[in-house]
Design an enzyme around this catalytic site. Structure first.
Site, short mmCIF file in Angstrom:
data_model
loop_
_atom_site.label_atom_id
_atom_site.label_comp_id
_atom_site.label_asym_id
_atom_site.label_seq_id
_atom_site.Cartn_x
_atom_site.Cartn_y
_atom_site.Cartn_z
N SER A 1 39.45 49.21 27.20
CA SER A 1 39.96 48.29 28.20
C SER A 1 41.49 48.33 28.19
O SER A 1 42.09 49.38 28.41
CB SER A 1 39.41 46.88 27.95
OG SER A 1 39.62 46.05 29.07
N LYS B 1 42.12 23.62 43.58
CA LYS B 1 42.81 23.35 42.32
C LYS B 1 41.87 23.14 41.14
O LYS B 1 42.24 23.36 40.00
CB LYS B 1 43.72 22.13 42.46
CG LYS B 1 44.96 22.36 43.30
CD LYS B 1 45.82 23.48 42.73
CE LYS B 1 46.48 23.09 41.41
NZ LYS B 1 47.38 24.13 40.89
#
Length: 264
Positions: A93, A145
């Site tokens: 990764s 949010k």
């Protein structure tokens, strides 16, 4: 003493940068602010014949991976210094992202490479605090949010949006690997699915250039008298009190979990 004797030419040396641990954005592992002075010094102190990256990294933050790799490439191009990566247990990764900053990548026959993908993980506990008799109060301005709030059930729209972000990051990762490895890469359809490859299989897929270890390969390239100068992040002898000890403990657990994904 040799370097202080006038007119006496010293032998070639290779600057070795140690990249050990997970890539983070918190200062408790590999990150761009912590590695910047290390990388700058490795490329700038003296005139190294090459810079070698000694990598043992299970991945981490894509942004920090990109920043660190970009710094290595910028200095390599500016100073015209070749870069070699040597993988130990794992460069997966984000760790493989760092390895791709090198001109050539070498692994041990048991090294793990690849895992070209992006992951987001966490926990959902929507009913936990209710059972404890705790009332949670959250107020927002903007409907997104409180997206992916672990104390609320997942919303399909939020999951779809997160998947879009992950796909964008994955696309950037793939483009970077292709730009660095080019025609060396195989046409294996699983190459960019997050699959990992061990030793020679990574060579066969074009993810790495060969099986080889740092000292013998650098001696083969630059002669038996080549020397090595090592650079790495310095850690304090004693951690600071209280929160620092807790932070270091949590960081250690997170890093072990990252390595554990690859059976290490």
């Amino acid at each position: 003493m040799k370097r202080f004797i006038p007119f006496m030419k010293s032998g070639p040396f290779v600057a070795v940068i140690r990249l050990q641990g997970a890539i983070v954005n918190s200062g408790r592992g590999l990150d761009n602010p912590g590695l910047a002075p290390v990388i700058e010094k490795a490329f700038s102190k003296g005139k190294p014949a090459a810079v070698a990256l000694e990598i043992n990294c299970p991945g981490g933050s894509p942004v920090q991976s990109s920043l660190i790799a970009s710094r290595i490439r910028r200095l390599a191009d500016e100073k015209r210094i070749p870069v070699f990566a040597f993988v130990e247990d794992v460069a997966a990764s984000g760790g493989y992202w760092l390895a791709c900053a090198a001109d050539e990548i070498y692994v041990d026959s048991c090294s793990i490479t690849g895992s070209i993908g992006v992951i987001s993980s966490g926990f959902g506990v929507p009913n936990a605090i209710e059972k404890l008799g705790v009332e949670r109060r959250v107020h927002t301005a903007g409907k997104s949010k409180s997206m992916m709030d672990p104390f609320k059930p997942e919303k399909p729209a939020d999951v779809k949006k997160l998947k879009g972000w992950l796909d964008d990051l994955h696309g950037t990762f793939i483009d970077y690997v292709k730009s660095r490895r080019g025609t060396k890469l195989s046409d294996n359809p699983d190459l960019f699915t997050g699959e990992v490859y061990i030793g020679q299989k990574g060579v066969d897929e074009g993810l790495v250039d060969g099986i080889g270890h740092l000292a013998p390969l650098m001696k083969e390239r630059f002669g038996d008298k080549v020397q090595f100068r090592r650079y790495g992040q310095r850690k304090p002898l004693l951690p600071r009190f209280g929160a620092q000890i807790v932070d270091d403990t949590v960081a250690g657990i997170e890093e072990r979990a990252a390595f554990a994904r690859f059976g290490l």
